[in-house]
Scaffold this motif. Structure first.
Motif, mmCIF file in Angstrom:
data_model
loop_
_atom_site.group_PDB
_atom_site.id
_atom_site.type_symbol
_atom_site.label_atom_id
_atom_site.label_comp_id
_atom_site.label_asym_id
_atom_site.label_seq_id
_atom_site.Cartn_x
_atom_site.Cartn_y
_atom_site.Cartn_z
ATOM 1 N N LEU A 117 -5.379 6.114 -1.845
ATOM 2 C CA LEU A 117 -3.955 6.530 -0.903
ATOM 3 C C LEU A 117 -4.556 4.589 -0.124
ATOM 4 C CD1 LEU A 117 -2.417 7.040 1.777
ATOM 5 C CD2 LEU A 117 -4.479 7.495 3.438
ATOM 6 N N TRP A 118 -6.087 4.265 0.146
ATOM 7 C CA TRP A 118 -6.287 2.929 -0.143
ATOM 8 C C TRP A 118 -5.470 1.913 -0.784
ATOM 9 C CZ3 TRP A 118 -8.466 0.942 3.813
ATOM 10 C CH2 TRP A 118 -8.970 -0.272 3.852
ATOM 11 N N GLN A 119 -5.231 2.235 -1.988
ATOM 12 C CA GLN A 119 -5.244 1.967 -3.058
ATOM 13 C C GLN A 119 -3.650 1.718 -3.049
ATOM 14 O OE1 GLN A 119 -6.487 3.714 -6.616
ATOM 15 N NE2 GLN A 119 -7.794 1.936 -6.397
ATOM 16 N N LYS A 120 -2.693 2.648 -2.322
ATOM 17 C CA LYS A 120 -1.415 2.612 -2.007
ATOM 18 C C LYS A 120 -0.615 1.559 -0.801
ATOM 19 C CE LYS A 120 -0.131 6.906 -4.291
ATOM 20 N NZ LYS A 120 0.212 8.708 -4.165
ATOM 21 N N LEU A 121 -1.755 1.637 0.175
ATOM 22 C CA LEU A 121 -2.085 0.407 1.477
ATOM 23 C C LEU A 121 -1.002 -1.002 1.041
ATOM 24 C CD1 LEU A 121 -4.113 2.143 3.774
ATOM 25 C CD2 LEU A 121 -1.855 3.071 3.409
ATOM 26 N N THR A 122 -0.629 -1.297 1.509
ATOM 27 C CA THR A 122 0.240 -2.649 1.662
ATOM 28 C C THR A 122 -1.595 -3.476 2.216
ATOM 29 O OG1 THR A 122 0.171 -2.901 4.132
ATOM 30 C CG2 THR A 122 1.992 -1.662 1.750
ATOM 31 N N PRO A 123 -1.861 -4.477 2.068
ATOM 32 C CA PRO A 123 -2.341 -5.789 2.357
ATOM 33 C C PRO A 123 -3.062 -5.693 3.749
ATOM 34 C CG PRO A 123 -1.884 -6.873 0.250
ATOM 35 C CD PRO A 123 -1.182 -5.346 1.043
ATOM 36 N N LEU A 124 -1.656 -5.736 5.005
ATOM 37 C CA LEU A 124 -1.875 -5.176 6.619
ATOM 38 C C LEU A 124 -2.077 -4.274 6.974
ATOM 39 C CD1 LEU A 124 -0.374 -6.868 8.795
ATOM 40 C CD2 LEU A 124 1.312 -5.568 8.503
ATOM 41 N N GLN A 125 -1.452 -2.534 6.377
ATOM 42 C CA GLN A 125 -1.734 -1.630 6.135
ATOM 43 C C GLN A 125 -3.471 -1.567 6.324
ATOM 44 O OE1 GLN A 125 0.425 0.987 3.666
ATOM 45 N NE2 GLN A 125 1.932 0.762 5.559
ATOM 46 N N ARG A 126 -4.331 -1.677 5.304
ATOM 47 C CA ARG A 126 -5.844 -1.799 4.658
ATOM 48 C C ARG A 126 -6.489 -2.490 5.862
ATOM 49 N NH1 ARG A 126 -3.740 -2.297 -0.570
ATOM 50 N NH2 ARG A 126 -4.676 -4.401 -0.775
ATOM 51 N N PHE A 127 -5.801 -4.290 6.181
ATOM 52 C CA PHE A 127 -6.281 -5.051 7.621
ATOM 53 C C PHE A 127 -6.717 -4.632 8.399
ATOM 54 C CE2 PHE A 127 -5.003 -7.379 10.964
ATOM 55 C CZ PHE A 127 -6.093 -8.605 10.974
ATOM 56 N N PHE A 164 0.443 5.561 8.747
ATOM 57 C CA PHE A 164 0.292 4.982 6.975
ATOM 58 C C PHE A 164 0.316 5.547 5.528
ATOM 59 C CE2 PHE A 164 -2.169 1.275 8.406
ATOM 60 C CZ PHE A 164 -1.245 0.589 9.520
ATOM 61 N N SER A 165 -0.659 7.601 5.826
ATOM 62 C CA SER A 165 -0.247 8.226 5.042
ATOM 63 C C SER A 165 0.767 9.528 4.618
ATOM 64 C CB SER A 165 -1.689 8.932 5.032
ATOM 65 O OG SER A 165 -1.804 9.689 6.411
ATOM 66 N N SER A 166 1.972 8.783 5.781
ATOM 67 C CA SER A 166 2.911 9.604 5.670
ATOM 68 C C SER A 166 3.367 9.846 4.317
ATOM 69 C CB SER A 166 3.875 9.138 6.912
ATOM 70 O OG SER A 166 3.282 9.664 8.144
ATOM 71 N N PRO A 167 4.206 10.873 3.715
ATOM 72 C CA PRO A 167 4.502 9.792 2.217
ATOM 73 C C PRO A 167 6.201 9.365 3.025
ATOM 74 C CG PRO A 167 4.571 12.855 2.645
ATOM 75 C CD PRO A 167 4.097 11.996 4.073
#
Length: 155
Positions: free
Chosen positions: A113-123, A145-148
């Motif tokens: 999931l972390w890898q699928k997030l955008t940099p802004l979402q990870r931020f 962020f984890s919703s399909p």
């Protein structure tokens, strides 16, 4: 460019949204809430909309923000060091603070999931895992962020 979990203040822009906080970290300027609140709605929106994709964009954003702080707030801008390798840009490792916050809140954050997030979402997850007064938004952000359906959206 405002996340769902930020919607309670999105209309008024009474708080600094994550997208602006990311841009502040990218350009090395600390913006205090009282300064943000002194800016007009149009100036705040400009800080949301202005790009920071390239080094030139970040330099222009920085100069614009310094100018705003000096002219609107009559204060000198405070500088922050810019991390050359910020954790939100690294999709290969979940920061310990995020894992700890996830565990404390009973959510499972996988590397996939972390890898699928955008940099802004990870931020956002990184900031929400470190901030004592904002970590109440960690679970709503994680759920968003984890919703399909969120995987196709950036914000």
């Amino acid at each position: 460019m405002i996340f769902q979990f930020e919607q309670d203040f999105a209309d008024s822009l009474r708080c600094i949204p994550m997208v602006v906080r990311l841009k502040l970290d990218q350009c090395g300027i600390k913006l205090k809430l009282h300064q943000w609140l002194r800016f007009s709605r149009q100036q705040r929106q400009s800080l949301i909309d202005r790009p920071t994709d390239t080094a030139a964009d970040r330099a222009a954003y920085r100069e614009y923000l310094i100018h705003l702080i000096e002219n609107v707030c009559q204060e000198q801008a405070s500088e922050l060091p810019v991390d050359p390798k910020p954790a939100w840009e690294d999709a290969t490792a979940i920061p310990a603070s995020v894992l700890e916050q996830a565990a404390a809140r009973g959510v499972v954050l996988t590397l996939e999931l972390w890898q699928k997030l955008t940099p802004l979402q990870r931020f956002a997850l990184i900031k929400l895992s470190c901030s004592k007064h904002e970590n109440r938004n960690f679970v709503p952000a994680f759920q968003e962020f984890s919703s399909p359906w969120s995987q196709d959206k950036h914000c």
